[in-house]
Design a protein around this motif. Structure first.
Motif, PDB file in Angstrom:
ATOM      1  N   VAL A  64       0.671  -1.088  -0.023  1.00  0.00           N
ATOM      2  CA  VAL A  64       0.110  -0.106  -0.083  1.00  0.00           C
ATOM      3  C   VAL A  64       0.763   1.083   0.076  1.00  0.00           C
ATOM      4  O   VAL A  64       1.479   1.623   1.178  1.00  0.00           O
ATOM      5  N   ILE A  65       0.989   2.552  -0.854  1.00  0.00           N
ATOM      6  CA  ILE A  65       1.398   3.453  -1.179  1.00  0.00           C
ATOM      7  C   ILE A  65       0.944   4.416  -0.757  1.00  0.00           C
ATOM      8  O   ILE A  65      -0.528   4.605  -1.463  1.00  0.00           O
ATOM      9  N   VAL A  66       1.360   5.426   0.295  1.00  0.00           N
ATOM     10  CA  VAL A  66       0.687   7.142   0.493  1.00  0.00           C
ATOM     11  C   VAL A  66       1.895   7.807   0.373  1.00  0.00           C
ATOM     12  O   VAL A  66       2.963   7.390   0.921  1.00  0.00           O
ATOM     13  N   PRO A  67       1.875   8.544  -0.916  1.00  0.00           N
ATOM     14  CA  PRO A  67       2.245   9.527  -0.975  1.00  0.00           C
ATOM     15  C   PRO A  67       1.988  10.736  -0.060  1.00  0.00           C
ATOM     16  O   PRO A  67       0.552  10.624   0.004  1.00  0.00           O
ATOM     17  N   VAL A  68       2.669  11.543   0.852  1.00  0.00           N
ATOM     18  CA  VAL A  68       2.845  12.194   1.748  1.00  0.00           C
ATOM     19  C   VAL A  68       3.112  13.970   1.519  1.00  0.00           C
ATOM     20  O   VAL A  68       4.240  13.565   1.394  1.00  0.00           O
ATOM     21  N   ASN A 112       2.218  17.524   3.187  1.00  0.00           N
ATOM     22  CA  ASN A 112       1.906  19.203   3.912  1.00  0.00           C
ATOM     23  C   ASN A 112      -0.043  18.032   4.879  1.00  0.00           C
ATOM     24  O   ASN A 112      -0.642  18.861   3.840  1.00  0.00           O
ATOM     25  N   VAL A 113      -0.154  17.322   4.436  1.00  0.00           N
ATOM     26  CA  VAL A 113      -1.391  17.325   5.386  1.00  0.00           C
ATOM     27  C   VAL A 113      -1.429  16.184   6.847  1.00  0.00           C
ATOM     28  O   VAL A 113      -2.070  15.790   7.183  1.00  0.00           O
ATOM     29  N   GLU A 114      -0.642  17.269   7.749  1.00  0.00           N
ATOM     30  CA  GLU A 114      -0.978  16.941   8.882  1.00  0.00           C
ATOM     31  C   GLU A 114      -2.419  16.538   9.286  1.00  0.00           C
ATOM     32  O   GLU A 114      -2.779  16.057  10.524  1.00  0.00           O
ATOM     33  N   ASN A 115      -3.513  17.404   9.231  1.00  0.00           N
ATOM     34  CA  ASN A 115      -5.005  17.677   9.385  1.00  0.00           C
ATOM     35  C   ASN A 115      -5.651  15.945   9.444  1.00  0.00           C
ATOM     36  O   ASN A 115      -6.898  16.286   9.859  1.00  0.00           O
ATOM     37  N   TYR A 116      -4.910  15.663   8.350  1.00  0.00           N
ATOM     38  CA  TYR A 116      -5.794  14.637   7.864  1.00  0.00           C
ATOM     39  C   TYR A 116      -4.797  13.412   8.014  1.00  0.00           C
ATOM     40  O   TYR A 116      -5.588  11.804   7.566  1.00  0.00           O
ATOM     41  N   LEU A 117      -3.505  13.387   7.866  1.00  0.00           N
ATOM     42  CA  LEU A 117      -3.359  11.683   7.607  1.00  0.00           C
ATOM     43  C   LEU A 117      -3.125  10.737   8.330  1.00  0.00           C
ATOM     44  O   LEU A 117      -3.632   8.928   8.234  1.00  0.00           O
ATOM     45  N   ALA A 118      -3.435  11.178   9.812  1.00  0.00           N
ATOM     46  CA  ALA A 118      -4.316  10.072  11.047  1.00  0.00           C
ATOM     47  C   ALA A 118      -5.095   9.235  10.541  1.00  0.00           C
ATOM     48  O   ALA A 118      -5.194   8.305  10.600  1.00  0.00           O
ATOM     49  N   GLN A 119      -6.294  10.235   9.849  1.00  0.00           N
ATOM     50  CA  GLN A 119      -7.927   9.185   9.649  1.00  0.00           C
ATOM     51  C   GLN A 119      -7.077   8.312   8.551  1.00  0.00           C
ATOM     52  O   GLN A 119      -7.157   7.140   8.198  1.00  0.00           O
ATOM     53  N   CYS A 120      -6.061   8.937   7.285  1.00  0.00           N
ATOM     54  CA  CYS A 120      -5.644   8.156   6.733  1.00  0.00           C
ATOM     55  C   CYS A 120      -4.944   6.790   6.796  1.00  0.00           C
ATOM     56  O   CYS A 120      -5.246   6.075   6.503  1.00  0.00           O
ATOM     57  N   LEU A 121      -3.778   6.744   7.643  1.00  0.00           N
ATOM     58  CA  LEU A 121      -3.101   5.765   8.596  1.00  0.00           C
ATOM     59  C   LEU A 121      -4.118   4.965   8.659  1.00  0.00           C
ATOM     60  O   LEU A 121      -4.008   4.090   9.020  1.00  0.00           O
ATOM     61  N   PHE A 125      -2.813   2.246  -3.932  1.00  0.00           N
ATOM     62  CA  PHE A 125      -2.357   3.036  -3.544  1.00  0.00           C
ATOM     63  C   PHE A 125      -3.622   4.224  -3.120  1.00  0.00           C
ATOM     64  O   PHE A 125      -4.657   3.939  -2.936  1.00  0.00           O
ATOM     65  N   VAL A 126      -3.377   4.528  -2.145  1.00  0.00           N
ATOM     66  CA  VAL A 126      -4.197   5.958  -1.319  1.00  0.00           C
ATOM     67  C   VAL A 126      -3.436   7.087  -0.982  1.00  0.00           C
ATOM     68  O   VAL A 126      -1.783   7.180  -0.200  1.00  0.00           O
ATOM     69  N   ASP A 127      -4.602   8.145  -1.562  1.00  0.00           N
ATOM     70  CA  ASP A 127      -3.864   9.625  -1.405  1.00  0.00           C
ATOM     71  C   ASP A 127      -3.752  10.182   0.446  1.00  0.00           C
ATOM     72  O   ASP A 127      -5.002   9.551   1.160  1.00  0.00           O
ATOM     73  N   SER A 128      -3.113  10.413   1.155  1.00  0.00           N
ATOM     74  CA  SER A 128      -3.196  10.234   2.173  1.00  0.00           C
ATOM     75  C   SER A 128      -4.279  11.472   2.905  1.00  0.00           C
ATOM     76  O   SER A 128      -4.143  11.394   3.981  1.00  0.00           O
ATOM     77  N   SER A 177     -12.373   4.067 -14.653  1.00  0.00           N
ATOM     78  CA  SER A 177     -12.327   5.588 -14.606  1.00  0.00           C
ATOM     79  C   SER A 177     -10.200   5.948 -14.641  1.00  0.00           C
ATOM     80  O   SER A 177      -9.340   5.014 -14.744  1.00  0.00           O
ATOM     81  N   ASN A 178     -10.119   7.013 -15.230  1.00  0.00           N
ATOM     82  CA  ASN A 178      -8.653   6.846 -14.979  1.00  0.00           C
ATOM     83  C   ASN A 178      -7.624   7.250 -13.620  1.00  0.00           C
ATOM     84  O   ASN A 178      -6.131   7.189 -13.700  1.00  0.00           O
ATOM     85  N   ILE A 179      -8.101   7.463 -12.646  1.00  0.00           N
ATOM     86  CA  ILE A 179      -7.555   7.054 -10.920  1.00  0.00           C
ATOM     87  C   ILE A 179      -7.070   5.936 -10.968  1.00  0.00           C
ATOM     88  O   ILE A 179      -7.926   5.110 -11.273  1.00  0.00           O
ATOM     89  N   VAL A 180      -6.072   6.132  -9.852  1.00  0.00           N
ATOM     90  CA  VAL A 180      -5.047   5.267  -9.090  1.00  0.00           C
ATOM     91  C   VAL A 180      -6.021   4.237  -8.679  1.00  0.00           C
ATOM     92  O   VAL A 180      -5.291   3.036  -8.015  1.00  0.00           O
TER      93      VAL A 180
END
Length: 334
Positions: free
Chosen positions: A4-8, A10-19, A85-88, A146-149
């Motif tokens: 699972v690849i997570v590019p990170v 400047n997302v400090e407000n959202y990163l914990a929920q993602c991870l 892939f999961v966006d952060s 869809s185009n999205i990965v």
């Protein structure tokens, strides 16, 4: 194992929920690759903290080179048979990886795509992906795929000798078709991914860089796929190519004057493409807005750019009201 690849960045407000959503997966045989792309907020330290508490996590810290470069670092380090892939700033349902993996095993498909929610501050809209295995490239070009990965599980072999174009925006559009030309895909109705819509996201910017890369991605895709697509895929691709042209005409005047001057070669290229590939008002079945937009793109003048801008603002206002009413109805039904 699944990577699972997570590019990170400047997302400090959202990163914990993602991870937390990745760690909560019912499928446990994961390696989780966090690629901190030179963040200037607390995102990097958050990655390190999560690495310390779960041995499946590996955190990488790089200079800021953009989303494509971060994903490529993940692909270069991934050891799994499959990759996701999961966006952060997004999050996923606990059963996402397991559901996609089981479907991949049963079907033998190279790629499995799930439905997803586009999350706004005031509500959400569901985008459903439901189709049986088919010619993946034509499915992509016709809009069924869809185009999205990030709403997909990919066999790692899909990315052999393929990487995201570094320094370029709209990297999904510029990459997905090169993967799917040799892949099989299945779409399932399960809504397992939550995409967080943010006004500050790259796709919402209207800089010259953004407009140029959107056009380049579609132009290159057209050149690559025009001899491979069936009639339905070709029609879908023609419409997709019209979108960056119309978007450019809409936003050109809002860009700084110096940047507009540098962008003229792309404008001329788009104008020539429109005159060579489209009738006066585009293809049959297009909306009135698209028909007028492609007509205006035949003419490079201050007046055509102004008209496109005004039409775009009116369309944007109507779309906003439609989204607002749809979300209000959803809340009332709930």
């Amino acid at each position: 194992m699944i990577s699972v690849i997570v590019p990170v960045y400047n997302v400090e407000n959202y990163l914990a929920q993602c991870l937390d959503s990745v760690l909560a997966q019912t499928y446990k045989d994961l390696e989780i690759l966090l690629i901190d792309d030179g963040s200037t907020d607390r995102s990097g330290s958050i990655c390190d903290a999560y690495q310390a508490k779960d041995e499946r996590i590996r955190a990488f810290h790089t200079a800021n080179r953009g989303l494509s470069a971060a994903r490529n670092v993940g692909l270069n380090c991934a050891q799994g048979e499959y990759v996701a892939f999961v966006d952060s700033d997004d999050w996923i349902e606990p059963e996402m990886i397991e559901t996609l993996y089981q479907k991949a095993v049963v079907s033998g498909a190279d790629v499995v795509e799930c439905s997803y929610m586009k999350e706004y501050r005031s509500g959400f809209i569901r985008y459903e992906m439901r189709f049986d295995e088919e010619n993946a490239l034509n499915g992509l070009l016709s809009g069924k795929i869809s185009n999205i990965v990030w709403n997909k599980l990919w066999k790692s072999d899909c990315f052999t000798n393929i990487r995201f174009p570094e320094g370029m925006l709209f990297e999904d559009t510029a990459t997905t078709y090169r993967v799917l030309v040799n892949a099989s895909v299945i779409g399932i109705p399960d809504c397992l991914y939550h995409y967080r819509f943010r006004d500050s996201s790259i796709s919402q910017q209207h800089t010259i860089k953004c407009l140029a890369d959107f056009w380049i991605a579609h132009r290159e895709r057209y050149a690559f796929c025009k001899d491979l697509a069936d009639s339905e895929g070709l029609l879908g691709m023609r419409k997709a190519c019209a979108m960056p042209v119309i978007r450019t005409w809409r936003w050109y005047l809002s860009c700084p004057r110096r940047e507009r001057k540098d962008f003229i070669p792309y404008i001329l290229e788009m104008q020539a493409f429109v005159r060579r590939h489209y009738d006066l008002f585009g293809d049959k079945g297009w909306s009135v807005r698209l028909k007028i937009g492609i007509f205006l793109a035949r003419y490079r003048s201050w007046l055509s750019f102004l008209a496109a801008y005004c039409i775009g603002r009116i369309h944007g206002a109507i779309k906003y009201l439609w989204l607002k009413s749809r979300m209000e109805k959803r809340r009332n039904d709930a």
